[in-house]
Structures are given as C-alpha cells and as structure tokens.
Design an enzyme around this catalytic site. Sequence first.
Site, short mmCIF file in Angstrom:
data_model
loop_
_atom_site.label_atom_id
_atom_site.label_comp_id
_atom_site.label_asym_id
_atom_site.label_seq_id
_atom_site.Cartn_x
_atom_site.Cartn_y
_atom_site.Cartn_z
N ASP A 1 1.23 -1.09 -0.04
CA ASP A 1 0.07 -0.36 -0.04
C ASP A 1 1.06 1.54 0.46
O ASP A 1 0.67 2.25 0.95
CB ASP A 1 -0.73 0.25 1.14
CG ASP A 1 -1.53 -1.29 1.58
OD1 ASP A 1 -1.96 -1.93 0.48
OD2 ASP A 1 -2.02 -1.46 3.00
N GLU B 1 -10.63 -0.95 -3.72
CA GLU B 1 -10.18 0.03 -2.15
C GLU B 1 -9.07 0.90 -3.19
O GLU B 1 -8.91 0.81 -4.19
CB GLU B 1 -9.80 -0.97 -1.54
CG GLU B 1 -8.65 -2.03 -2.28
CD GLU B 1 -8.06 -3.10 -1.27
OE1 GLU B 1 -8.98 -3.30 -0.16
OE2 GLU B 1 -7.55 -3.87 -1.17
#
Length: 634
Positions: free
Chosen positions: A338, A497
Amino acid sequence: MPANPKSLHGALALVLCAHAAVAAAQQPKWPDDAWLFTSFHGRGDGLHLSASDDGMAWKDLGKVFLEPAVGSGLMRDPHILRGPDGVFRMVWTTGWKDKGIGYAASTDLVNWSAQRYLPLFDKVAGATDAWAPETFYDEAGKQYVITVSSDIEGRFAETRSAERMNHRTYYVTTKDFVTFSEPRLFLDPGFDHIDTTVLRDGARYIAVFKEGDRQKSGQWGAIRWAVADSALGPYRVMPDPIVAGQRAEGPTLFTRGGRTTLLVDFYADKRYGAFQTADWRQWTDVSSQLAVAPGQRHGTVLSAPAWLAKNLAAAIPSGKPVEPTPAPPPVLEGFTADPSIRVFGDTYYLYPTSDKPHWQTTDFSVWSSRNLVDWKKEGMILDVAHDVKWANVEAWAPDVIERNGTYYMYFCAQGSIGVATSKSPTGPFADALGRPLVARGTGVETNTIDPYPFIDDDGQAYLYYGNGRLGNVYRLKADMVTLDGPPRTIELKDHREGMVVFKRNGKYYFMWSIDDARSPDYRVGWGIADSPLGPVRSPDHGFIVLQRNGPAVATAHHSVVNVPGTDRWYVAYHRHALPVGGGYQRETVLARMEFNSDGSIRPMDPMTVPFKPGDAGEPLKGRNDARRGATAAR
C-alpha cells in the site's frame, strides 16, 4: 426394535455431507501457501509435478511438464528453485556418466526455456559424473549456488573402496546462469555421499545428504546432516544421523509452521518416508501420514503460490521454448504494501504498510530518496500499539500530506481511519484527536479503510477512502483534522479499494484497485472527472492500466507522484513478494506512468523498469528551502 438400515444410511449420508460442508467452509479462499513436489519416473522421463496443501497428501498433476533434450537424454533428480527475480530455475542429472547437468528456466512452470547443458566438470581431470544437482540462493553473496555430487579419480584416496563409490559434494556459483565459477569442494564429511540438499534455518545453513551404501555387504548409508554459519561453509558434520539402517536416498526438506519435514525416497521399497522435527534434535517418523504420487522418484519440494499450484492442474505445456523475463527488483527492503509516494522539498518519500502475517501490522515507517533510485529507511514514524489509544493493530495504508508546515498522516487501524501530525515528513507522528477521524461503522456503504488526502488548487482539502462497491469522500476543514459535512459516495467501475486522485491539465484523475489483495489478478482501473467529487467516467477500452504480467502479480494498491515542474509521473505499487509471497507478503515497486495525446493513461507493464542500472533517476532541484525546514523540525 432393530434400526432401519435405510434410515441409518440416510443419517450417515447427512453426517458425511455436513462434515464435507464444514471442511469446505474451513478451506480459505486464498490459502497462504501450497507445495509442489518435483520428480521423475522410470529411468528419467521428464519433469513430473505433484501438489499439496499441507506437504503430506500429494496429488499428481498428471502430465510431463518438460521432456529431457540435453546430455545423455535423461531427466533425473530434478530440482527447482525460484529466485528473487521470480524465475523458476531447474537443474537435473542428464546421465549416469555425464560430467555436466541440465538447466532450464520458467516463470510459470509450464512453459520452459530452451534446455542447456552446463559442462561443470568438463575441465576437471578425473571427474566421472555429476549427480543430483540442487540450487540455493546465497543472499549475502547475491548469487546462486549449485551443489552437485561427483566422484573424481585421484581425490580422497583414503576412502576409495571396491564396495562403494567415492563421491563428494562440489559447488559452483553464478549470478546469471551464463557464467559459472570453477567447481570447488562444498562438503567432505570424511566418507562417500550423494544427494546433498541445503536448507536455511534462521541464521544458519543446514546440509542434509545421503551416505554411500555398501550394497554387497548390505550396509545402507544413513541420511546425515551438517551445519554452517554461512552459505558456503565450512560445514560441521553432526554426529547423529537423521535416518539410519534403511535404504533411503534423495532427501528433501521444507519448513511449515515452525516444523521441518524431511522426505526421503526408500528406493528399494518404491515408497517415500517422512520425518518431522521442531528443534533438529528429536525426529518423529510420520511416514504413515504421507501419501505421495505413485511412481515418483527422487523428488524435491518447493513452496509456490497456491493459485499457481491450482493453475498447473489445467495447464497444457506447449513444448515450445519460452525465454523467461525476470521481474524488476523492489525499491524497498522487506515486506511492504500500500505504498504512498509524496514529494516534500527536494525529497521523495514512501509511506507503506509494514506487512506482517494476516495483516496484523502495528507500525508505520518511512523511506526517503533524492532521485527515486536510492532509498533510505528513515525509521518508524508511528506505532499504533503504543501511540494510539483507540486501536492497537491492523495498521494499514498510510498517507501523508503537508499544509502550512505541518504534516498530516492519515492511516487505518482496526477498521477506522485516524490522523496524526508532525512537523517533519519523517516524524515522529502523534495522534491528533485521541479518537478516529472516521470511525468504523458510521453508516456508509463501505469499509472504512484506505484514506487518500488531496488538496485542490483552490485550497479545499478532501479525504477519499473506502473498500467495497462504492468509493467515498469527505471535505476537510482547513485544520485538516475536522470533517466538513457528511460523506459523499462516488461510483467507480469495479471498485474495491485504494482510491487515488490527482489533477492534470484541469482534469481530475481517479485510480483504484480491483479484486482482492490476495488474488494474483489484483489490478488498477481508472477514470476521469471534471470535479473532485465526480461523477467519474471510465473508458470502454484501456480501463485497466496496471495488471499482472509474468512473475509480477497482484500489481495494485498504488499511489502517484509528479516530478515537480515536469509532466513526468511515476507510480508506486505493491506486488506479491518474490520469490515466495502473497496477500500478506508484498513488496513495493515503481513504474513510469505516461499519457496519450487525448489525456488517457497508457497501460503500465510491471515487467518494465523505470530506471536502468546507473541511471540518475529523477533528482529534484531548487527546492532545498522546504527540505531544510523539514530537517530543522525533526
């Protein structure tokens, strides 16, 4: 009154169905790992593979994945290693009296490169053979080590005997499988031995090997082991054998859940045995729990992504040579995911998730670079287990933005979004509110994770987030820690997401991740809008701009950085780590992002490096004042 047999049969069927349903429910959709077992049949017909979820119950995949074509035409003792570049490399015995070995490479275990014969001992006087080669990776030397057994006449005269051969283990090193070192002695335990395999066990290396048999007198060599502090030794032979008094050879090892399993080929009995240990002192014979594929011989075990093992069952080898392409190296060490990439002053910064098993992460760190090529770990900047009162685990997806000399870090922790502040981009950061900024379960149709802050040209700040069907956005007040009104939803095609928003040529670009982070098909889609609140339009063609290719899989959950003063853009994203990784073991990689003349994003290839060795990268110039201010605030 006797029971009705039909009723008993029906009840039993219901019970069995119930057990099957429970077993199916307990099987995770995304298993952490799987195991593959290489072997040959007969005299050496080619590469066979079987697969297992637990390393004990093996199912043959029902085909020969590669037939031998070099040396004396055999493929015995095949061993496969996946390197840090994602390429599977196989070595094997090509013949009883060959002085070299076979070699081929693949990225999917189905399509293989052209086979090569590696003449390792051709220049070694007295060499008679080259048996059971295996490869392991020497991390300290950043090189591959190939071990192989050979009986070299004129050496070790004190152990030469009419009853047995006189093998020792030798090795060569290589970085590219094109050039190799000269063969050198790897292990001399003081007696004839073959079939050496090497396992890294924490800080030490363990070599397991088969002592030579004295077949005429019915004395069968034991499976023994030796230990070293470094990859190339010296190795110290341990006094007690692991398996003794049985006709066993071809040892192979794997470690799972803190327990090491040794599999050996009881070649005379045409069966396999299994032994397990947790401490390398006590071994338990668990052969009764082992079920290997019928007919397999001298196999070796390797870990592989579960999805790859599943795909192999349906795969059809083409038989045509396919040269594999190695994956680009990651830019950060360790397991990270991420990644948020930002520019502050004359420095780039990467803020990733610090991967741990099953996403049970607790802390955040930051890396810095002056050129996007050389990265330095600056250290930990926030530990939610100690620095946050409202959460202590599941610390994910951080991002940092600067306003008026203060750095604001938005992050996930236990399903809520928090905000922390610092006067330096390298922290430390302190929880700004003592509570979540966006609490879990606040009523929106999404999971409250993956925050992304964005400040528009007019100074209005936004916080994007979400996991599920919809994306979401809050306006932020000027203090950056207060929500300004209710959230708004944004329709994004196939959204899962990791939303990212940036502005270019007056248009708002939205990018996001699709599918599950544990899936190899985790990928990035995009759209464009005239407002930071949408609506977002996605193209019919060219919608996916980053997706798997070769050994690079699950290429998503990214962020974007612009080189100030230019129209050059880069993406930081994560992929499943190599050589062995998955949804909980990922690594950060960079890619160059370019645009077509109509403003659309060109697809990015995760197998293409943005910078070649020796490139200067993208150094930032004329922005030292901001960096000095950040440095002074530490």
